[in-house]
Design a protein around this motif. Structure first.
Motif, PDB file in Angstrom:
ATOM      1  N   PHE A 210      18.900  29.573  62.492  1.00 28.11           N
ATOM      2  CA  PHE A 210      19.397  28.473  63.318  1.00 28.11           C
ATOM      3  C   PHE A 210      18.317  27.402  63.310  1.00 28.11           C
ATOM      4  O   PHE A 210      17.267  27.547  63.931  1.00 28.11           O
ATOM      5  CB  PHE A 210      19.690  28.957  64.744  1.00 28.11           C
ATOM      6  N   GLU A 211      18.570  26.324  62.582  1.00 30.48           N
ATOM      7  CA  GLU A 211      17.573  25.289  62.326  1.00 30.48           C
ATOM      8  C   GLU A 211      17.860  24.066  63.188  1.00 30.48           C
ATOM      9  O   GLU A 211      18.898  23.425  63.059  1.00 30.48           O
ATOM     10  CB  GLU A 211      17.618  24.925  60.845  1.00 30.48           C
TER      11      GLU A 211
ATOM     12  N   TYR B 112      23.809  37.193  65.862  1.00 33.04           N
ATOM     13  CA  TYR B 112      23.544  36.734  64.498  1.00 33.04           C
ATOM     14  C   TYR B 112      22.069  36.494  64.183  1.00 33.04           C
ATOM     15  O   TYR B 112      21.731  36.161  63.050  1.00 33.04           O
ATOM     16  CB  TYR B 112      24.314  35.434  64.229  1.00 33.04           C
ATOM     17  N   GLY B 113      21.197  36.641  65.145  1.00 35.59           N
ATOM     18  CA  GLY B 113      19.792  36.289  64.960  1.00 35.59           C
ATOM     19  C   GLY B 113      19.110  36.990  63.798  1.00 35.59           C
ATOM     20  O   GLY B 113      18.243  36.410  63.150  1.00 35.59           O
ATOM     21  N   ALA B 114      19.492  38.208  63.491  1.00 33.08           N
ATOM     22  CA  ALA B 114      18.865  38.948  62.388  1.00 33.08           C
ATOM     23  C   ALA B 114      19.395  38.504  61.027  1.00 33.08           C
ATOM     24  O   ALA B 114      18.757  38.752  59.998  1.00 33.08           O
ATOM     25  CB  ALA B 114      19.086  40.441  62.569  1.00 33.08           C
TER      26      ALA B 114
ATOM     27  N   ALA C 184      14.345  33.460  56.897  1.00 34.92           N
ATOM     28  CA  ALA C 184      14.572  33.721  55.471  1.00 34.92           C
ATOM     29  C   ALA C 184      16.044  33.954  55.138  1.00 34.92           C
ATOM     30  O   ALA C 184      16.379  34.194  53.977  1.00 34.92           O
ATOM     31  CB  ALA C 184      13.747  34.936  55.042  1.00 34.92           C
ATOM     32  N   ALA C 185      16.916  33.866  56.111  1.00 32.66           N
ATOM     33  CA  ALA C 185      18.338  34.156  55.888  1.00 32.66           C
ATOM     34  C   ALA C 185      18.981  33.124  54.967  1.00 32.66           C
ATOM     35  O   ALA C 185      18.663  31.932  55.039  1.00 32.66           O
ATOM     36  CB  ALA C 185      19.085  34.179  57.216  1.00 32.66           C
TER      37      ALA C 185
ATOM     38  N   ALA D 274      30.479  35.459  52.494  1.00 27.79           N
ATOM     39  CA  ALA D 274      30.385  34.756  51.209  1.00 27.79           C
ATOM     40  C   ALA D 274      29.063  35.035  50.501  1.00 27.79           C
ATOM     41  O   ALA D 274      28.996  34.935  49.266  1.00 27.79           O
ATOM     42  CB  ALA D 274      30.548  33.250  51.422  1.00 27.79           C
ATOM     43  N   VAL D 275      28.003  35.373  51.246  1.00 24.88           N
ATOM     44  CA  VAL D 275      26.709  35.635  50.593  1.00 24.88           C
ATOM     45  C   VAL D 275      26.479  37.121  50.318  1.00 24.88           C
ATOM     46  O   VAL D 275      25.452  37.488  49.760  1.00 24.88           O
ATOM     47  CB  VAL D 275      25.523  35.079  51.430  1.00 24.88           C
TER      48      VAL D 275
END
Length: 188
Positions: free
Chosen positions: A61-62, A55-57, A24-25, A186-187
């Motif tokens: 990573f698609e 960074y997993g949380a 959902a990130a 940035a987000v």
């Protein structure tokens, strides 16, 4: 494959892409990979050892399929990974790790045997895993990723996009980390 036939197959297709990390990130990393590629194996280790723990949380990573024509069994491996993903994302990740870690021992001649052994070891019917190699739904998804990759300018693997910026073939954790930190900032 004609566009209409491809679209019809995709409507009844399994999940579109394997995602590791936070699905959902808002920050998404697109990974175009070939499961027979030595540079992809290096990236897989970076993903497991550094990127996912850090960074997993916060990042999705698609994974996207990009089997290179020069690799004899990469397309079959991508199709097999799609089959395992239908069972579970964890099983698909395990297969990806297995293929990349054993890419020197796997050959075009022994791929089916190695696939059946992996399936058996993970409680999956080997006959179903082998039959999946002929399943047009999985093949259509692999082809769709490949065509999307070509449209994005992908020619080598891995190609990893962070906020639209491509990192191609060989790159460092520090380079990716800098781009990920900027995308996350940035987000916020």
């Amino acid at each position: 494959m004609k566009g209409f036939a491809l679209a019809a197959m995709l409507m009844s297709a399994p999940p579109q892409h394997l995602i590791e990390g936070n699905a959902a990130a808002p920050v998404r990393v697109l990974i175009y990979e070939d499961l027979q590629c030595p540079d992809c194996a290096t990236f897989r280790r970076m993903l497991d050892e550094k990127l996912l723990p850090r960074y997993g949380a916060k990042v999705a990573f698609e994974h996207r399929d990009f089997p290179l024509a020069k690799h004899a069994w990469a397309r079959k491996a991508a199709i097999a990974a799609r089959f395992f993903e239908e069972t579970s994302a964890e099983l698909a990740v395990a297969f990806n790790r297995h293929a990349l870690a054993n890419r020197r021992e796997i050959t075009a001649a022994n791929f089916d045997e190695r696939l059946a052994a992996f399936a058996r070891q993970h409680g999956v019917d080997p006959g179903k895993a082998l039959a999946a190699l002929q399943d047009e739904r999985y093949a259509a998804l692999v082809e769709k990723d490949l065509l999307e990759g070509v449209a994005r300018g992908v020619a080598k693997t891995p190609t990893v996009f962070v906020d639209g910026t491509p990192f191609i073939e060989t790159f460092t954790f520090e380079e990716l980390s800098k781009a990920l930190d900027a995308a996350l900032a940035a987000v916020q």
